[in-house]
Design a protein around this motif. Structure first.
Motif, PDB file in Angstrom:
ATOM      1  N   PHE A 258     -15.850  -5.863  -6.748  1.00  0.00           N
ATOM      2  CA  PHE A 258     -15.752  -4.725  -5.849  1.00  0.00           C
ATOM      3  C   PHE A 258     -16.972  -3.804  -5.845  1.00  0.00           C
ATOM      4  N   PRO A 259     -17.638  -3.546  -6.978  1.00  0.00           N
ATOM      5  CA  PRO A 259     -18.855  -2.715  -6.901  1.00  0.00           C
ATOM      6  C   PRO A 259     -19.923  -3.305  -5.963  1.00  0.00           C
ATOM      7  N   ALA A 260     -19.973  -4.616  -5.849  1.00  0.00           N
ATOM      8  CA  ALA A 260     -20.971  -5.257  -4.988  1.00  0.00           C
ATOM      9  C   ALA A 260     -20.694  -5.010  -3.510  1.00  0.00           C
ATOM     10  N   ILE A 261     -19.432  -4.811  -3.153  1.00  0.00           N
ATOM     11  CA  ILE A 261     -19.116  -4.556  -1.746  1.00  0.00           C
ATOM     12  C   ILE A 261     -18.945  -3.062  -1.472  1.00  0.00           C
ATOM     13  N   ASP A 262     -19.146  -2.247  -2.491  1.00  0.00           N
ATOM     14  CA  ASP A 262     -19.154  -0.791  -2.370  1.00  0.00           C
ATOM     15  C   ASP A 262     -17.831  -0.220  -1.840  1.00  0.00           C
ATOM     16  N   LEU A 263     -16.738  -0.869  -2.221  1.00  0.00           N
ATOM     17  CA  LEU A 263     -15.400  -0.397  -1.867  1.00  0.00           C
ATOM     18  C   LEU A 263     -14.495  -0.511  -3.085  1.00  0.00           C
ATOM     19  N   SER A 264     -13.543   0.400  -3.185  1.00  0.00           N
ATOM     20  CA  SER A 264     -12.527   0.248  -4.222  1.00  0.00           C
ATOM     21  C   SER A 264     -11.576  -0.857  -3.767  1.00  0.00           C
ATOM     22  N   PRO A 265     -10.800  -1.433  -4.666  1.00  0.00           N
ATOM     23  CA  PRO A 265      -9.833  -2.450  -4.249  1.00  0.00           C
ATOM     24  C   PRO A 265      -8.874  -1.956  -3.162  1.00  0.00           C
ATOM     25  N   LEU A 266      -8.428  -0.710  -3.257  1.00  0.00           N
ATOM     26  CA  LEU A 266      -7.506  -0.187  -2.241  1.00  0.00           C
ATOM     27  C   LEU A 266      -8.210   0.002  -0.894  1.00  0.00           C
ATOM     28  N   GLU A 267      -9.435   0.518  -0.922  1.00  0.00           N
ATOM     29  CA  GLU A 267     -10.190   0.657   0.324  1.00  0.00           C
ATOM     30  C   GLU A 267     -10.401  -0.717   0.968  1.00  0.00           C
ATOM     31  N   TRP A 268     -10.730  -1.693   0.130  1.00  0.00           N
ATOM     32  CA  TRP A 268     -10.953  -3.053   0.620  1.00  0.00           C
ATOM     33  C   TRP A 268      -9.684  -3.612   1.266  1.00  0.00           C
ATOM     34  N   LEU A 269      -8.529  -3.456   0.610  1.00  0.00           N
ATOM     35  CA  LEU A 269      -7.290  -3.987   1.167  1.00  0.00           C
ATOM     36  C   LEU A 269      -6.940  -3.278   2.470  1.00  0.00           C
ATOM     37  N   ARG A 270      -7.175  -1.986   2.560  1.00  0.00           N
ATOM     38  CA  ARG A 270      -6.929  -1.270   3.821  1.00  0.00           C
ATOM     39  C   ARG A 270      -7.810  -1.834   4.932  1.00  0.00           C
TER      40      ARG A 270
ATOM     41  N   LEU B 126       0.823  -1.216   0.000  1.00  0.00           N
ATOM     42  CA  LEU B 126       0.000   0.000   0.000  1.00  0.00           C
ATOM     43  C   LEU B 126       0.854   1.263   0.000  1.00  0.00           C
ATOM     44  N   ASN B 127       2.009   1.218   0.643  1.00  0.00           N
ATOM     45  CA  ASN B 127       2.894   2.387   0.726  1.00  0.00           C
ATOM     46  C   ASN B 127       3.941   2.440  -0.379  1.00  0.00           C
ATOM     47  N   SER B 128       3.883   1.498  -1.304  1.00  0.00           N
ATOM     48  CA  SER B 128       4.893   1.434  -2.362  1.00  0.00           C
ATOM     49  C   SER B 128       4.736   2.582  -3.360  1.00  0.00           C
ATOM     50  N   ASN B 129       5.708   2.694  -4.234  1.00  0.00           N
ATOM     51  CA  ASN B 129       5.698   3.738  -5.260  1.00  0.00           C
ATOM     52  C   ASN B 129       4.835   3.395  -6.464  1.00  0.00           C
ATOM     53  N   LEU B 130       4.188   2.249  -6.441  1.00  0.00           N
ATOM     54  CA  LEU B 130       3.261   1.922  -7.529  1.00  0.00           C
ATOM     55  C   LEU B 130       2.123   2.930  -7.535  1.00  0.00           C
ATOM     56  N   THR B 131       1.573   3.186  -8.699  1.00  0.00           N
ATOM     57  CA  THR B 131       0.423   4.084  -8.758  1.00  0.00           C
ATOM     58  C   THR B 131      -0.795   3.382  -8.158  1.00  0.00           C
ATOM     59  N   ASP B 132      -1.784   4.156  -7.765  1.00  0.00           N
ATOM     60  CA  ASP B 132      -3.018   3.565  -7.248  1.00  0.00           C
ATOM     61  C   ASP B 132      -3.645   2.649  -8.296  1.00  0.00           C
ATOM     62  N   HIS B 133      -3.576   3.050  -9.539  1.00  0.00           N
ATOM     63  CA  HIS B 133      -4.124   2.218 -10.617  1.00  0.00           C
ATOM     64  C   HIS B 133      -3.401   0.873 -10.687  1.00  0.00           C
ATOM     65  N   GLU B 134      -2.070   0.886 -10.601  1.00  0.00           N
ATOM     66  CA  GLU B 134      -1.293  -0.358 -10.628  1.00  0.00           C
ATOM     67  C   GLU B 134      -1.645  -1.247  -9.434  1.00  0.00           C
ATOM     68  N   LYS B 135      -1.766  -0.628  -8.265  1.00  0.00           N
ATOM     69  CA  LYS B 135      -2.124  -1.387  -7.063  1.00  0.00           C
ATOM     70  C   LYS B 135      -3.509  -2.016  -7.214  1.00  0.00           C
ATOM     71  N   GLU B 136      -4.462  -1.241  -7.690  1.00  0.00           N
ATOM     72  CA  GLU B 136      -5.826  -1.756  -7.846  1.00  0.00           C
ATOM     73  C   GLU B 136      -5.865  -2.886  -8.865  1.00  0.00           C
ATOM     74  N   LYS B 137      -5.091  -2.765  -9.919  1.00  0.00           N
ATOM     75  CA  LYS B 137      -5.027  -3.821 -10.933  1.00  0.00           C
ATOM     76  C   LYS B 137      -4.486  -5.121 -10.328  1.00  0.00           C
ATOM     77  N   ILE B 138      -3.434  -5.010  -9.525  1.00  0.00           N
ATOM     78  CA  ILE B 138      -2.853  -6.190  -8.872  1.00  0.00           C
ATOM     79  C   ILE B 138      -3.886  -6.846  -7.959  1.00  0.00           C
ATOM     80  N   ILE B 139      -4.593  -6.032  -7.181  1.00  0.00           N
ATOM     81  CA  ILE B 139      -5.612  -6.571  -6.276  1.00  0.00           C
ATOM     82  C   ILE B 139      -6.713  -7.263  -7.075  1.00  0.00           C
ATOM     83  N   GLN B 140      -7.219  -6.595  -8.098  1.00  0.00           N
ATOM     84  CA  GLN B 140      -8.301  -7.163  -8.913  1.00  0.00           C
ATOM     85  C   GLN B 140      -7.871  -8.441  -9.629  1.00  0.00           C
ATOM     86  N   ASN B 141      -6.650  -8.476 -10.119  1.00  0.00           N
ATOM     87  CA  ASN B 141      -6.160  -9.639 -10.866  1.00  0.00           C
ATOM     88  C   ASN B 141      -5.905 -10.851  -9.979  1.00  0.00           C
TER      89      ASN B 141
END
Length: 104
Positions: free
Chosen positions: A74-86, A53-68
């Motif tokens: 994620f829309p069903a749980i009403d959280l973005s991938p980053l919010e969910w991981l936090r 979460l604190n890495s230099n990856l962009t938020d988009h890159e982080k979200e892609k990794i989480i989704q993949n």
């Protein structure tokens, strides 16, 4: 940044091994992970997630990794991938506090 690949591998292993297509729900998968993992293992997972979460990856890159690496819509749980991981990190931290299991 030579250990970037290491923490990405660790996060991919955690996500893919825990939140895969055979889970009942993300909550059940997390509960099972906590039940089946040592306190040391949970703390190491927290560290890997925080490093990710604190890495230099962009938020988009982080979200892609989480989704993949999860089978979560994620829309069903009403959280973005980053919010969910936090939230996952928060729940893992709670699980390492004290010796009693409390259900919220």
């Amino acid at each position: 940044m030579e250990n970037n690949n290491e923490f990405i591998e660790e996060i991919e292993d955690f996500l893919g091994g825990t939140f895969h297509q055979d889970i009942e729900s993300p909550e059940d998968a997390l509960e099972e992970f906590i039940k089946d993992t040592t306190q040391l293992g949970i703390r190491q997972t927290i560290d890997h997630c925080v490093n990710f979460l604190n890495s230099n990856l962009t938020d988009h890159e982080k979200e892609k990794i989480i989704q993949n690496n999860t089978e979560i819509y994620f829309p069903a749980i009403d959280l973005s991938p980053l919010e969910w991981l936090r939230e996952i990190v928060y729940q893992l931290k709670i699980s390492t506090e004290g010796t009693e299991n409390h259900t919220n």
